[in-house]
Design an enzyme around this catalytic site. Structure first.
Site, short mmCIF file in Angstrom:
data_model
loop_
_atom_site.label_atom_id
_atom_site.label_comp_id
_atom_site.label_asym_id
_atom_site.label_seq_id
_atom_site.Cartn_x
_atom_site.Cartn_y
_atom_site.Cartn_z
N TYR A 71 -1.78 -1.57 9.93
CA TYR A 71 -2.04 -1.94 8.53
C TYR A 71 -0.80 -1.69 7.67
O TYR A 71 -0.37 -2.56 6.90
CB TYR A 71 -3.23 -1.13 8.00
CG TYR A 71 -3.50 -1.32 6.52
CD1 TYR A 71 -4.10 -2.48 6.03
CD2 TYR A 71 -3.16 -0.32 5.61
CE1 TYR A 71 -4.34 -2.64 4.67
CE2 TYR A 71 -3.40 -0.47 4.25
CZ TYR A 71 -3.99 -1.63 3.78
OH TYR A 71 -4.22 -1.78 2.43
N SER B 242 0.86 -1.19 0.00
CA SER B 242 0.00 0.00 0.00
C SER B 242 0.89 1.23 0.00
O SER B 242 1.97 1.22 0.61
CB SER B 242 -0.87 0.02 1.26
OG SER B 242 -1.41 1.31 1.45
P1 NDP Z 1 -11.87 -5.31 -1.00
O1 NDP Z 1 -12.20 -5.27 0.45
O2 NDP Z 1 -12.70 -4.55 -1.98
O3 NDP Z 1 -11.83 -6.85 -1.48
C1 NDP Z 1 -11.10 -7.76 -0.71
C2 NDP Z 1 -11.03 -9.09 -1.41
O4 NDP Z 1 -10.17 -9.94 -0.62
C3 NDP Z 1 -12.37 -9.80 -1.51
O5 NDP Z 1 -12.38 -10.56 -2.69
C4 NDP Z 1 -12.37 -10.73 -0.29
O6 NDP Z 1 -13.14 -11.90 -0.46
C5 NDP Z 1 -10.90 -11.10 -0.24
N1 NDP Z 1 -10.43 -11.53 1.07
C6 NDP Z 1 -10.48 -10.85 2.25
N2 NDP Z 1 -9.93 -11.60 3.23
C7 NDP Z 1 -9.54 -12.76 2.65
C8 NDP Z 1 -8.95 -13.94 3.15
N3 NDP Z 1 -8.64 -14.09 4.44
N4 NDP Z 1 -8.70 -14.97 2.27
C9 NDP Z 1 -9.02 -14.84 0.96
N5 NDP Z 1 -9.58 -13.75 0.44
C10 NDP Z 1 -9.86 -12.73 1.27
O7 NDP Z 1 -10.32 -4.86 -1.07
P2 NDP Z 1 -9.52 -4.09 -2.23
O8 NDP Z 1 -9.86 -4.65 -3.55
O9 NDP Z 1 -9.63 -2.64 -2.01
O10 NDP Z 1 -8.01 -4.47 -1.84
C11 NDP Z 1 -7.22 -5.40 -2.56
C12 NDP Z 1 -5.77 -5.28 -2.06
O11 NDP Z 1 -5.29 -3.96 -2.32
C13 NDP Z 1 -5.60 -5.51 -0.56
O12 NDP Z 1 -4.42 -6.23 -0.33
C14 NDP Z 1 -5.48 -4.10 -0.01
O13 NDP Z 1 -4.76 -4.07 1.21
C15 NDP Z 1 -4.73 -3.42 -1.13
N6 NDP Z 1 -4.87 -1.97 -1.17
C16 NDP Z 1 -6.11 -1.38 -1.38
C17 NDP Z 1 -6.23 0.00 -1.41
C18 NDP Z 1 -7.54 0.68 -1.61
O14 NDP Z 1 -7.58 1.93 -1.45
N7 NDP Z 1 -8.60 -0.01 -1.95
C19 NDP Z 1 -5.04 0.87 -1.21
C20 NDP Z 1 -3.82 0.15 -0.99
C21 NDP Z 1 -3.74 -1.21 -0.97
P3 NDP Z 1 -14.76 -11.94 -0.10
O15 NDP Z 1 -15.42 -11.12 -1.18
O16 NDP Z 1 -15.11 -13.38 -0.19
O17 NDP Z 1 -14.91 -11.34 1.26
#
Ligand code: NDP
Length: 250
Positions: free
Chosen positions: A158, A145
């Site tokens: 985080y 991030s």
């Molecule tokens: P979302 O919350 O929109 O989506 C998260 C996804 O991860 C979902 O598909 C969820 O599955 C899945 N997930 C959560 N926990 C688990 C787990 N324990 N095992 C398997 N799958 C899991 O997140 P984003 O798309 O925003 O984030 C994606 C990545 O980008 C993350 O690593 C986040 O830290 C990083 N990021 C995001 C930013 C942002 O502003 N959005 C900024 C910087 C980094 P389900 O739908 O089944 O719950």
């Protein structure tokens, strides 16, 4: 549209049921990969992503696995091999961020433990499996991030999980010497998904969206474009790096 890489190459995208991961799964399918759509709990969302990929003529399967669970991650990789016979690309996108972000002094043990379990142990679990099971010439893209750079108060734990992911990335790239596998990380800035938007006021969203000189939030497709580069032929010489994709915020 991107050049098709190969007709039989296979990508696992963790956390691909929604948000950035869903955009990555769809983009890699357009790039020519068959895709394993991993999710934690939202089976219907994952099935919808599979349907959009199948509509483009590529193959996809949805596989439930909590990345924090090493046995579940083994089953995820087994399912990929069972479905498609090989694994070429791993995108470690699954991650969590609490919607309330207290200062470090007020952060409870359960929050700390779950953040490290999913963001760090989850990435470790999939990297360990990938080390033995990725094809020569494969690609790994982890998720950090831009908060590692901005260091905003409230994000200490985080951001610490994401610093750990950057270190895993650097060292794993060197440990895979001789396999022609690259290991990189993408570090998004604020991106319009539930993870970023949930729990924030419209004023705060507006302020954070203006933190970069492009004066907008990132989109899941902005991030998928960066992953596509690192996962494809054109990214072959980039290895052990973290690419900040944030419109110039930091
Ligand atoms: P979302 O919350 O929109 O989506 C998260 C996804 O991860 C979902 O598909 C969820 O599955 C899945 N997930 C959560 N926990 C688990 C787990 N324990 N095992 C398997 N799958 C899991 O997140 P984003 O798309 O925003 O984030 C994606 C990545 O980008 C993350 O690593 C986040 O830290 C990083 N990021 C995001 C930013 C942002 O502003 N959005 C900024 C910087 C980094 P389900 O739908 O089944 O719950």
């Amino acid at each position: 549209m991107h050049k098709v890489t190969s007709s039989n190459q296979v990508a696992i995208v963790t956390g691909a049921s929604r948000g950035i991961g869903a955009a990555i799964a769809q983009r890699l399918a357009r790039d020519g990969f068959h895709v394993v759509v991993n999710y934690a709990g939202k089976a219907e969302e994952a099935a919808a992503v599979v349907r959009t990929i199948e509509a483009t003529g590529r193959k996809a399967v949805a596989v439930q696995a909590d990345v924090a669970d090493a046995d579940a991650v083994k089953r995820l990789f087994d399912s990929a091999v069972q479905a498609f016979g090989r694994i070429d690309v791993l995108v470690n996108n699954a991650g969590i961020m609490p919607s309330t972000l207290p200062m470090l002094a007020d952060t409870d043990d359960a929050t700390f433990d779950r953040l490290f379990a999913v963001n760090v142990k989850g990435t470790f679990n999939t990297l360990r499996e990938a080390a033995g099971r990725l094809e020569q010439g494969g690609r790994i893209v982890n998720f950090s991030s831009s908060l590692v750079g901005t260091a905003l108060p409230g994000y200490a734990v985080y951001a610490a999980t994401k610093s750990a992911v950057e270190t895993l990335t650097n060292i794993m790239a060197k440990e895979l010497r001789g396999r022609n596998i690259t290991v990189n990380a993408v570090a998004p800035g604020p991106t319009a998904t539930a993870l970023f938007l949930d729990g924030k006021t419209p004023e705060l969203i507006e302020r954070l969206s203006k933190a970069n000189p492009m004066e907008r939030l990132g989109t899941p497709d902005d991030i998928a474009n960066a992953v596509s580069f690192l996962a494809g032929q054109d990214g072959a010489w980039v290895n052990g790096q973290t690419l900040r994709a944030n419109g110039g915020m930091v």
